[in-house]
Scaffold this motif. Structure first.
Motif, PDB file in Angstrom:
ATOM      1  N   HIS A   1      14.385  -3.104 119.872  1.00  0.00           N
ATOM      2  CA  HIS A   1      15.040  -2.758 121.136  1.00  0.00           C
ATOM      3  C   HIS A   1      14.164  -1.818 121.967  1.00  0.00           C
ATOM      4  N   ARG A   2      13.513  -0.865 121.309  1.00  0.00           N
ATOM      5  CA  ARG A   2      12.628   0.061 122.029  1.00  0.00           C
ATOM      6  C   ARG A   2      11.445  -0.701 122.626  1.00  0.00           C
TER       7      ARG A   2
ATOM      8  N   ARG B   1      13.794 -10.396 110.230  1.00  0.00           N
ATOM      9  CA  ARG B   1      15.188  -9.956 110.118  1.00  0.00           C
ATOM     10  C   ARG B   1      15.577  -9.102 111.317  1.00  0.00           C
ATOM     11  N   ALA B   2      14.698  -8.188 111.717  1.00  0.00           N
ATOM     12  CA  ALA B   2      14.995  -7.300 112.844  1.00  0.00           C
ATOM     13  C   ALA B   2      15.087  -8.075 114.152  1.00  0.00           C
ATOM     14  N   LEU B   3      14.149  -8.983 114.371  1.00  0.00           N
ATOM     15  CA  LEU B   3      14.163  -9.764 115.606  1.00  0.00           C
ATOM     16  C   LEU B   3      15.428 -10.614 115.699  1.00  0.00           C
ATOM     17  N   ILE B   4      15.836 -11.200 114.587  1.00  0.00           N
ATOM     18  CA  ILE B   4      17.034 -12.031 114.573  1.00  0.00           C
ATOM     19  C   ILE B   4      18.268 -11.175 114.824  1.00  0.00           C
ATOM     20  N   GLN B   5      18.355 -10.042 114.133  1.00  0.00           N
ATOM     21  CA  GLN B   5      19.526  -9.185 114.294  1.00  0.00           C
ATOM     22  C   GLN B   5      19.571  -8.528 115.669  1.00  0.00           C
ATOM     23  N   ALA B   6      18.424  -8.304 116.278  1.00  0.00           N
ATOM     24  CA  ALA B   6      18.378  -7.697 117.607  1.00  0.00           C
ATOM     25  C   ALA B   6      18.672  -8.715 118.705  1.00  0.00           C
ATOM     26  N   GLY B   7      18.699  -9.990 118.340  1.00  0.00           N
ATOM     27  CA  GLY B   7      19.021 -11.014 119.330  1.00  0.00           C
ATOM     28  C   GLY B   7      17.824 -11.716 119.931  1.00  0.00           C
ATOM     29  N   TYR B   8      16.669 -11.643 119.247  1.00  0.00           N
ATOM     30  CA  TYR B   8      15.457 -12.282 119.765  1.00  0.00           C
ATOM     31  C   TYR B   8      14.848 -13.222 118.719  1.00  0.00           C
ATOM     32  N   PRO B   9      15.620 -14.182 118.239  1.00  0.00           N
ATOM     33  CA  PRO B   9      15.092 -15.083 117.201  1.00  0.00           C
ATOM     34  C   PRO B   9      13.895 -15.896 117.674  1.00  0.00           C
TER      35      PRO B   9
ATOM     36  N   ASP C   1      13.549   5.395 113.351  1.00  0.00           N
ATOM     37  CA  ASP C   1      14.131   4.176 113.891  1.00  0.00           C
ATOM     38  C   ASP C   1      14.262   3.110 112.798  1.00  0.00           C
ATOM     39  N   SER C   2      15.327   2.346 112.855  1.00  0.00           N
ATOM     40  CA  SER C   2      15.374   1.138 112.031  1.00  0.00           C
ATOM     41  C   SER C   2      14.474   0.102 112.688  1.00  0.00           C
ATOM     42  N   LYS C   3      14.187  -0.963 111.978  1.00  0.00           N
ATOM     43  CA  LYS C   3      13.342  -2.004 112.568  1.00  0.00           C
ATOM     44  C   LYS C   3      14.030  -2.635 113.775  1.00  0.00           C
ATOM     45  N   VAL C   4      15.350  -2.768 113.707  1.00  0.00           N
ATOM     46  CA  VAL C   4      16.087  -3.289 114.856  1.00  0.00           C
ATOM     47  C   VAL C   4      15.952  -2.330 116.038  1.00  0.00           C
ATOM     48  N   ASP C   5      16.033  -1.032 115.784  1.00  0.00           N
ATOM     49  CA  ASP C   5      15.836  -0.038 116.844  1.00  0.00           C
ATOM     50  C   ASP C   5      14.455  -0.196 117.471  1.00  0.00           C
TER      51      ASP C   5
ATOM     52  N   SER D   1      -2.850  -0.899 115.240  1.00  0.00           N
ATOM     53  CA  SER D   1      -3.189  -1.880 114.209  1.00  0.00           C
ATOM     54  C   SER D   1      -3.129  -3.296 114.734  1.00  0.00           C
ATOM     55  N   GLY D   2      -2.322  -3.522 115.764  1.00  0.00           N
ATOM     56  CA  GLY D   2      -2.060  -4.860 116.255  1.00  0.00           C
ATOM     57  C   GLY D   2      -0.647  -5.302 115.951  1.00  0.00           C
ATOM     58  N   GLY D   3       0.077  -4.502 115.149  1.00  0.00           N
ATOM     59  CA  GLY D   3       1.438  -4.832 114.774  1.00  0.00           C
ATOM     60  C   GLY D   3       2.474  -4.318 115.766  1.00  0.00           C
ATOM     61  N   LEU D   4       3.709  -4.692 115.516  1.00  0.00           N
ATOM     62  CA  LEU D   4       4.809  -4.329 116.406  1.00  0.00           C
ATOM     63  C   LEU D   4       5.004  -2.825 116.489  1.00  0.00           C
ATOM     64  N   ASP D   5       4.973  -2.150 115.346  1.00  0.00           N
ATOM     65  CA  ASP D   5       5.253  -0.708 115.344  1.00  0.00           C
ATOM     66  C   ASP D   5       4.195   0.079 116.107  1.00  0.00           C
ATOM     67  N   SER D   6       2.930  -0.207 115.846  1.00  0.00           N
ATOM     68  CA  SER D   6       1.870   0.558 116.510  1.00  0.00           C
ATOM     69  C   SER D   6       1.845   0.261 118.007  1.00  0.00           C
ATOM     70  N   ALA D   7       2.121  -0.976 118.384  1.00  0.00           N
ATOM     71  CA  ALA D   7       2.157  -1.322 119.804  1.00  0.00           C
ATOM     72  C   ALA D   7       3.302  -0.598 120.510  1.00  0.00           C
ATOM     73  N   THR D   8       4.444  -0.496 119.836  1.00  0.00           N
ATOM     74  CA  THR D   8       5.590   0.190 120.421  1.00  0.00           C
ATOM     75  C   THR D   8       5.327   1.686 120.532  1.00  0.00           C
TER      76      THR D   8
END
Length: 264
Positions: free
Chosen positions: A187-188, A221-229, A180-184, A21-28
């Motif tokens: 990280h993946r 929220r996921a990016l911030i909590q994962a440490g990539y603000p 996976d959670s969004k934070v997971d 789609s172009g989004g984070l999930d599909s790219a991962t």
């Protein structure tokens, strides 16, 4: 339909169709397919979405992920509306608590069902043995077509619905992020080398991500909590600077999309 092809090179590696789609999930999910040893054939859809900007992101990602082919198919689901993503008369949800049970207005009726059907068709023509999907049953905004039981039911259909299936060669529907959670997922993505800055998740479809729609808020929220603000939206970065990622105030940001992270 629009298609692009990489220069031909013989290979014995299995092929997978990746719904991109172009989004984070599909790219991962696509990057996971490559890590699993597959050559990638990407499929994207212009379905009348207001955030057509994601197609440009998908084109960039297909190149960065070394996809053999990238097909962009027009399936105009906005002809009958039914979603704030395809009907411009509806407003996008920009604030309020994100429910894990209520189905939001951004749900597009039949979208994944149509997309997987197209992927099955492409898979049969390319002798692909797997279809990778970025669907997620944890932070999935309540969409009914992102659940494991939906995927299992579709797999049964895939096993019955084609010549390849009757020959025992039906492609396997794989959703590596489903639990996976969004934070997971963040990280993946980092571990797999996904160029997160090239992905696009915003529903608003402007030149820059809005930081207020459901998709931006879940992602930020996921990016911030994962440490990539630094990879969050401009609005998300602004709030992240006010507090520590992963704290309760960050959940407040997730709920409202507007509250300062230091608010009680």
């Amino acid at each position: 339909m629009q298609s692009s092809f990489a220069p031909y090179s013989p290979s014995t590696k299995p092929r997978a169709i990746v719904l991109l789609s172009g989004g984070l999930d599909s790219a991962t999910a696509a990057a996971q397919a490559a890590a699993d040893g597959f050559e990638l054939i990407a499929l994207s859809c212009r379905y009348g979405q207001r955030h057509i900007r994601e197609i440009g992101a998908a084109q960039a990602l297909a190149k960065q992920l070394d996809c053999l082919e990238h097909h962009i198919v027009d399936v105009n689901l906005n002809q009958w509306g039914g979603s704030s993503l395809t009907d411009l008369r509806q407003s996008l949800p920009l604030e309020g608590e994100l429910s894990e049970t209520a189905i939001p207005s951004t749900y597009v009726p039949g979208r994944n069902t149509v997309f997987i059907a197209l992927a099955l068709s492409l898979a049969e023509t390319r002798q692909a043995t797997a279809i990778y999907l970025g669907i997620n049953a944890v932070d999935y905004s309540g969409y009914p077509d992102c659940r494991p039981d939906y995927l299992a039911a579709y797999q049964k259909l895939a096993n019955l619905s084609s010549k390849a299936a009757l020959e025992g060669k039906a492609p396997e529907l794989r959703a590596p992020l489903v639990y996976d959670s969004k934070v997971d997922i963040v990280h993946r993505a980092i571990a797999l080398g996904v160029p997160i800055e090239s992905t696009w998740s915003c529903y608003a479809g402007h030149g820059e991500p809005c930081g207020r729609c459901d998709s931006c808020r879940i992602r930020d929220r996921a990016l911030i909590q994962a440490g990539y603000p630094q990879l969050a939206t401009a609005l998300g970065r602004k709030f992240a600077e006010a507090g520590e990622p992963g704290t309760e105030p960050a959940s407040e940001f997730h709920r409202t999309g507007q509250a300062n992270l230091t608010a009680g």
